[in-house]
Scaffold this motif. Sequence first.
Motif, PDB file in Angstrom:
ATOM      1  N   UNK A 151       5.696   4.324  -3.701  1.00  0.00           N
ATOM      2  CA  UNK A 151       4.649   5.232  -4.180  1.00  0.00           C
ATOM      3  C   UNK A 151       3.561   5.410  -3.130  1.00  0.00           C
ATOM      4  N   UNK A 152       3.153   4.297  -2.537  1.00  0.00           N
ATOM      5  CA  UNK A 152       2.085   4.340  -1.542  1.00  0.00           C
ATOM      6  C   UNK A 152       2.490   5.203  -0.349  1.00  0.00           C
ATOM      7  N   UNK A 153       3.735   5.068   0.088  1.00  0.00           N
ATOM      8  CA  UNK A 153       4.200   5.883   1.219  1.00  0.00           C
ATOM      9  C   UNK A 153       4.185   7.364   0.862  1.00  0.00           C
ATOM     10  N   UNK A 154       4.558   7.677  -0.361  1.00  0.00           N
ATOM     11  CA  UNK A 154       4.566   9.066  -0.796  1.00  0.00           C
ATOM     12  C   UNK A 154       3.156   9.650  -0.781  1.00  0.00           C
ATOM     13  N   UNK A 155       2.196   8.892  -1.328  1.00  0.00           N
ATOM     14  CA  UNK A 155       0.813   9.349  -1.331  1.00  0.00           C
ATOM     15  C   UNK A 155       0.282   9.465   0.104  1.00  0.00           C
ATOM     16  N   UNK A 156       0.664   8.516   0.944  1.00  0.00           N
ATOM     17  CA  UNK A 156       0.168   8.502   2.323  1.00  0.00           C
ATOM     18  C   UNK A 156       0.653   9.730   3.090  1.00  0.00           C
ATOM     19  N   UNK A 157       1.902  10.075   2.884  1.00  0.00           N
ATOM     20  CA  UNK A 157       2.457  11.233   3.585  1.00  0.00           C
ATOM     21  C   UNK A 157       1.939  12.549   3.017  1.00  0.00           C
ATOM     22  N   UNK A 158       1.529  12.523   1.739  1.00  0.00           N
ATOM     23  CA  UNK A 158       0.971  13.736   1.146  1.00  0.00           C
ATOM     24  C   UNK A 158      -0.471  13.924   1.594  1.00  0.00           C
ATOM     25  N   UNK A 159      -1.269  12.855   1.463  1.00  0.00           N
ATOM     26  CA  UNK A 159      -2.664  12.805   1.885  1.00  0.00           C
ATOM     27  C   UNK A 159      -3.535  13.863   1.203  1.00  0.00           C
ATOM     28  N   UNK A 160      -3.374  14.028  -0.097  1.00  0.00           N
ATOM     29  CA  UNK A 160      -4.277  14.868  -0.883  1.00  0.00           C
ATOM     30  C   UNK A 160      -5.576  14.093  -1.127  1.00  0.00           C
ATOM     31  N   UNK A 161      -6.640  14.768  -1.576  1.00  0.00           N
ATOM     32  CA  UNK A 161      -7.894  14.055  -1.841  1.00  0.00           C
ATOM     33  C   UNK A 161      -7.683  12.880  -2.798  1.00  0.00           C
ATOM     34  N   UNK A 162      -8.209  11.724  -2.434  1.00  0.00           N
ATOM     35  CA  UNK A 162      -8.090  10.522  -3.255  1.00  0.00           C
ATOM     36  C   UNK A 162      -6.845   9.701  -2.988  1.00  0.00           C
ATOM     37  N   UNK A 163      -5.881  10.237  -2.247  1.00  0.00           N
ATOM     38  CA  UNK A 163      -4.627   9.514  -2.017  1.00  0.00           C
ATOM     39  C   UNK A 163      -4.832   8.248  -1.185  1.00  0.00           C
ATOM     40  N   UNK A 164      -5.710   8.319  -0.197  1.00  0.00           N
ATOM     41  CA  UNK A 164      -5.901   7.159   0.682  1.00  0.00           C
ATOM     42  C   UNK A 164      -6.461   5.966  -0.096  1.00  0.00           C
ATOM     43  N   UNK A 165      -7.347   6.238  -1.051  1.00  0.00           N
ATOM     44  CA  UNK A 165      -7.885   5.155  -1.879  1.00  0.00           C
ATOM     45  C   UNK A 165      -6.792   4.541  -2.754  1.00  0.00           C
ATOM     46  N   UNK A 166      -5.936   5.396  -3.317  1.00  0.00           N
ATOM     47  CA  UNK A 166      -4.825   4.896  -4.131  1.00  0.00           C
ATOM     48  C   UNK A 166      -3.897   4.022  -3.300  1.00  0.00           C
ATOM     49  N   UNK A 167      -3.638   4.464  -2.088  1.00  0.00           N
ATOM     50  CA  UNK A 167      -2.706   3.743  -1.208  1.00  0.00           C
ATOM     51  C   UNK A 167      -3.207   2.333  -0.925  1.00  0.00           C
ATOM     52  N   UNK A 168      -4.480   2.197  -0.606  1.00  0.00           N
ATOM     53  CA  UNK A 168      -5.024   0.870  -0.319  1.00  0.00           C
ATOM     54  C   UNK A 168      -4.838  -0.050  -1.519  1.00  0.00           C
ATOM     55  N   UNK A 169      -5.145   0.432  -2.705  1.00  0.00           N
ATOM     56  CA  UNK A 169      -4.990  -0.387  -3.908  1.00  0.00           C
ATOM     57  C   UNK A 169      -3.530  -0.771  -4.138  1.00  0.00           C
ATOM     58  N   UNK A 170      -2.614   0.163  -3.934  1.00  0.00           N
ATOM     59  CA  UNK A 170      -1.194  -0.118  -4.163  1.00  0.00           C
ATOM     60  C   UNK A 170      -0.666  -1.174  -3.197  1.00  0.00           C
ATOM     61  N   UNK A 171      -1.033  -1.054  -1.934  1.00  0.00           N
ATOM     62  CA  UNK A 171      -0.559  -2.049  -0.968  1.00  0.00           C
ATOM     63  C   UNK A 171      -1.178  -3.425  -1.241  1.00  0.00           C
ATOM     64  N   UNK A 172      -2.431  -3.451  -1.666  1.00  0.00           N
ATOM     65  CA  UNK A 172      -3.055  -4.729  -2.019  1.00  0.00           C
ATOM     66  C   UNK A 172      -2.333  -5.374  -3.198  1.00  0.00           C
ATOM     67  N   UNK A 173      -1.976  -4.571  -4.186  1.00  0.00           N
ATOM     68  CA  UNK A 173      -1.212  -5.091  -5.327  1.00  0.00           C
ATOM     69  C   UNK A 173       0.155  -5.588  -4.884  1.00  0.00           C
ATOM     70  N   UNK A 174       0.787  -4.842  -3.979  1.00  0.00           N
ATOM     71  CA  UNK A 174       2.137  -5.198  -3.531  1.00  0.00           C
ATOM     72  C   UNK A 174       2.158  -6.539  -2.807  1.00  0.00           C
ATOM     73  N   UNK A 175       1.163  -6.799  -1.941  1.00  0.00           N
ATOM     74  CA  UNK A 175       1.180  -8.071  -1.214  1.00  0.00           C
ATOM     75  C   UNK A 175       0.841  -9.239  -2.147  1.00  0.00           C
ATOM     76  N   UNK A 176       0.089  -8.960  -3.196  1.00  0.00           N
ATOM     77  CA  UNK A 176      -0.180 -10.013  -4.178  1.00  0.00           C
ATOM     78  C   UNK A 176       1.095 -10.365  -4.948  1.00  0.00           C
ATOM     79  N   UNK A 177       1.867  -9.341  -5.291  1.00  0.00           N
ATOM     80  CA  UNK A 177       3.110  -9.570  -6.026  1.00  0.00           C
ATOM     81  C   UNK A 177       4.196 -10.180  -5.145  1.00  0.00           C
ATOM     82  N   UNK A 178       4.250  -9.754  -3.888  1.00  0.00           N
ATOM     83  CA  UNK A 178       5.327 -10.191  -2.981  1.00  0.00           C
ATOM     84  C   UNK A 178       4.736 -10.510  -1.620  1.00  0.00           C
ATOM     85  N   UNK A 179       4.130 -11.684  -1.462  1.00  0.00           N
ATOM     86  CA  UNK A 179       3.451 -12.022  -0.209  1.00  0.00           C
ATOM     87  C   UNK A 179       4.384 -12.164   0.987  1.00  0.00           C
ATOM     88  N   UNK A 180       5.694 -12.181   0.766  1.00  0.00           N
ATOM     89  CA  UNK A 180       6.640 -12.258   1.878  1.00  0.00           C
ATOM     90  C   UNK A 180       7.313 -10.920   2.171  1.00  0.00           C
TER      91      UNK A 180
END
Length: 340
Positions: A40-69
């Motif tokens: 999802x984060x990659x999709x938002x990043x490649x689209x880069x509509x308003x607000x997408x960059x903020x969503x991406x940061x949150x998604x990646x932060x959640x992802x590393x918490x769920x799967x730190x490896x």
Amino acid sequence: IFQIQDDIAAAVVDELKITLLDDAPRSQPIDTEAYALVLQARSYWNRRAPGDEEKVLEMYQQAVELAPDYAPAWAGLSVAYAVHARKGRMDLEEGQRLARETAEKAVELDPDSAHALVRMSQALARAGDEDGTRAALQRAYELEPDDPLVLGVMSVQLRTAGEFDKAIEYIERAETIDPLGAIWPSNRGIALTMAERFDEAEQAFARALELNGNVQSNNQALADIHIFQGNYHKAVEALRDVPVAREWSIRHAIAEYGVGNVEKAEEIIEYIEETADQFLGTSMAAIYAARGENDLAFEWLAKNNAVPRQGIEFNLFYKNLRDDPRWLPYLESLDETVQE
């Protein structure tokens, strides 16, 4: 007979493993939720509509918490931090430090991840390590020569080195592979702008706008084209609904000066002085270079402590300085700074 057939089949399979696959493909368990967040984060990043960059940061932060490896999550988090820092949403030094650390974490977890190597190359580029940047990016390209991200970052590296034709070729390949990613035509537009192929650049930005609807980003890109062509009234019009924010303030100041709105331009410069942090020197230099005030431009460039040579040499905001005898010695001084 059947036993002999089985033995032959087994021998063929073993031989194919050796001749076709070399080492068997690696696999590892992946948290499905983290995997979905990264996609999802990659999709938002490649689209880069308003607000997408903020969503991406949150998604990646959640992802590393769920799967730190999970290396892809760390790789994505790296560039999210870098962009948030560059656009003033977090402290610049802190953001760049986090971007470097998370890129290193991604490479540590998976040294053969093209995306991790790409993000490491970007962190090294921000630090002015040109050799390290090229090495990491070349390795990523060897691993994934048809990956849009790899091709896109290769294009950025080439355009900052002034190799515009090659840069456009690489970004066009990325766009062909991922035709719905708005970031690719946007980056193509930037490369075409730097190559001063302005009509083609406008078409590329129009395509990006179709895909992401980001009017402010599109208008800023058009304003750049108008500024470089000396059409300051058109630049002011393009920037009319673009806020005077950190990433767009230079354009506003140059355009307002260009049409004679000196008081308004001075107000924007005050804002830049309050917000530009480590980019203050290069921001102010770009404004004075556009005005033809080379002495002031070089005074401000001397205060640059954040932007390496590759980010300045072919930047059209400094085009008016290129014939000045101080230009080449200044660029060479940046090389010496990196070596130190």
